[in-house]
Design a protein around this motif. Structure first.
Motif, PDB file in Angstrom:
ATOM      1  N   THR A 236       0.932  -1.272   0.068  1.00  0.00           N
ATOM      2  CA  THR A 236      -0.060  -0.134  -0.038  1.00  0.00           C
ATOM      3  C   THR A 236       1.042   1.182  -0.047  1.00  0.00           C
ATOM      4  N   ALA A 237       1.865   1.079   0.832  1.00  0.00           N
ATOM      5  CA  ALA A 237       2.878   2.382   0.652  1.00  0.00           C
ATOM      6  C   ALA A 237       3.435   2.618  -0.576  1.00  0.00           C
ATOM      7  N   ILE A 238       3.935   1.496  -1.090  1.00  0.00           N
ATOM      8  CA  ILE A 238       4.504   1.654  -2.567  1.00  0.00           C
ATOM      9  C   ILE A 238       3.519   2.336  -3.450  1.00  0.00           C
ATOM     10  N   ILE A 239       2.439   1.638  -3.331  1.00  0.00           N
ATOM     11  CA  ILE A 239       1.272   2.364  -4.393  1.00  0.00           C
ATOM     12  C   ILE A 239       1.047   3.560  -4.031  1.00  0.00           C
ATOM     13  N   GLY A 240       0.888   3.979  -2.819  1.00  0.00           N
ATOM     14  CA  GLY A 240       0.809   5.442  -2.582  1.00  0.00           C
ATOM     15  C   GLY A 240       1.893   6.436  -3.130  1.00  0.00           C
ATOM     16  N   LEU A 241       3.167   6.002  -2.997  1.00  0.00           N
ATOM     17  CA  LEU A 241       4.199   6.728  -3.418  1.00  0.00           C
ATOM     18  C   LEU A 241       4.032   6.847  -5.129  1.00  0.00           C
ATOM     19  N   ILE A 242       3.865   5.847  -5.621  1.00  0.00           N
ATOM     20  CA  ILE A 242       3.594   5.966  -6.975  1.00  0.00           C
ATOM     21  C   ILE A 242       2.579   6.871  -7.504  1.00  0.00           C
ATOM     22  N   CYS A 243       1.278   6.615  -6.835  1.00  0.00           N
ATOM     23  CA  CYS A 243       0.302   7.665  -7.080  1.00  0.00           C
ATOM     24  C   CYS A 243       0.663   9.305  -6.937  1.00  0.00           C
ATOM     25  N   THR A 244       1.495   9.369  -5.658  1.00  0.00           N
ATOM     26  CA  THR A 244       1.934  10.843  -5.455  1.00  0.00           C
ATOM     27  C   THR A 244       2.866  11.362  -6.668  1.00  0.00           C
ATOM     28  N   ALA A 245       3.759  10.380  -6.935  1.00  0.00           N
ATOM     29  CA  ALA A 245       4.742  10.792  -8.036  1.00  0.00           C
ATOM     30  C   ALA A 245       3.781  11.043  -9.219  1.00  0.00           C
ATOM     31  N   ALA A 246       2.928  10.247  -9.582  1.00  0.00           N
ATOM     32  CA  ALA A 246       2.162  10.586 -10.886  1.00  0.00           C
ATOM     33  C   ALA A 246       1.476  11.696 -10.950  1.00  0.00           C
ATOM     34  N   ALA A 247       0.942  12.216  -9.861  1.00  0.00           N
ATOM     35  CA  ALA A 247       0.219  13.441  -9.576  1.00  0.00           C
ATOM     36  C   ALA A 247       1.319  14.605  -9.711  1.00  0.00           C
ATOM     37  N   ILE A 248       2.347  14.374  -9.379  1.00  0.00           N
ATOM     38  CA  ILE A 248       3.531  15.601  -9.315  1.00  0.00           C
ATOM     39  C   ILE A 248       3.980  15.657 -10.892  1.00  0.00           C
ATOM     40  N   VAL A 249       4.054  14.451 -11.350  1.00  0.00           N
ATOM     41  CA  VAL A 249       4.576  14.755 -12.685  1.00  0.00           C
ATOM     42  C   VAL A 249       3.567  15.464 -13.808  1.00  0.00           C
ATOM     43  N   LEU A 250       2.228  14.936 -13.380  1.00  0.00           N
ATOM     44  CA  LEU A 250       0.968  15.440 -14.156  1.00  0.00           C
ATOM     45  C   LEU A 250       0.881  17.080 -13.818  1.00  0.00           C
ATOM     46  N   SER A 251       1.119  17.359 -12.508  1.00  0.00           N
ATOM     47  CA  SER A 251       1.001  18.691 -12.184  1.00  0.00           C
ATOM     48  C   SER A 251       1.952  19.690 -12.990  1.00  0.00           C
ATOM     49  N   VAL A 252       3.230  19.168 -12.991  1.00  0.00           N
ATOM     50  CA  VAL A 252       4.235  19.825 -13.655  1.00  0.00           C
ATOM     51  C   VAL A 252       4.112  19.911 -15.331  1.00  0.00           C
ATOM     52  N   ILE A 253       3.528  18.695 -15.880  1.00  0.00           N
ATOM     53  CA  ILE A 253       3.320  18.906 -17.049  1.00  0.00           C
ATOM     54  C   ILE A 253       2.067  19.904 -17.474  1.00  0.00           C
ATOM     55  N   SER A 254       0.934  19.972 -16.675  1.00  0.00           N
ATOM     56  CA  SER A 254      -0.036  20.689 -16.918  1.00  0.00           C
ATOM     57  C   SER A 254       0.281  22.296 -16.635  1.00  0.00           C
ATOM     58  N   SER A 255       1.439  22.588 -15.717  1.00  0.00           N
ATOM     59  CA  SER A 255       1.708  23.888 -15.439  1.00  0.00           C
ATOM     60  C   SER A 255       2.712  24.429 -16.753  1.00  0.00           C
ATOM     61  N   ILE A 256       3.399  23.435 -17.350  1.00  0.00           N
ATOM     62  CA  ILE A 256       4.138  23.805 -18.472  1.00  0.00           C
ATOM     63  C   ILE A 256       3.198  24.255 -19.892  1.00  0.00           C
ATOM     64  N   MET A 257       2.321  23.328 -19.806  1.00  0.00           N
ATOM     65  CA  MET A 257       1.223  23.518 -21.147  1.00  0.00           C
ATOM     66  C   MET A 257       0.255  24.664 -20.741  1.00  0.00           C
TER      67      MET A 257
END
Length: 106
Positions: free
Chosen positions: A85-106
């Motif tokens: 569960t902790a690993i899945i949570g970390l993966i989801c958090t990392a994905a959210a950060i990447v998506l946030s960065v991508i959306s702020s660039i565009m």
């Protein structure tokens, strides 16, 4: 090939395969789906197979002190679930950060 271990937990099956592989034993994992008509649930079982010549060595590695079978230990099973569960949570958090960065660039 001989079935040396069975579990309904995929994380546990992966841990057993990893342990055997680390010790130089080739292991195969086969997934078996069993539908229970009474409960309406699909039960999944992971069966681990090794070569007949290595079966005794593999069983000793799994049953020995080097590996805790969470199949018989509720605490061990809970630890594995918490880790997964902790690993899945970390993966989801990392994905959210990447998506946030991508959306702020565009």
């Amino acid at each position: 090939m001989k079935n040396i271990y069975s579990t309904s937990n995929s994380v546990e099956a992966d841990a057993v395969i990893s342990k055997l592989t680390d010790e130089g034993i080739h292991a195969d994992c086969r997934r078996e789906d069993k539908f229970n008509a009474v409960s309406g649930k699909n039960n999944i079982e992971f069966n681990i197979f090794v070569d007949d010549r290595e079966a005794d060595k593999a069983k000793k590695l799994i049953d020995g002190n080097e590996y805790e079978q969470s199949n018989t230990s509720t605490a061990g099973r809970k630890r594995m679930i918490v880790r997964a569960t902790a690993i899945i949570g970390l993966i989801c958090t990392a994905a959210a950060i990447v998506l946030s960065v991508i959306s702020s660039i565009m």
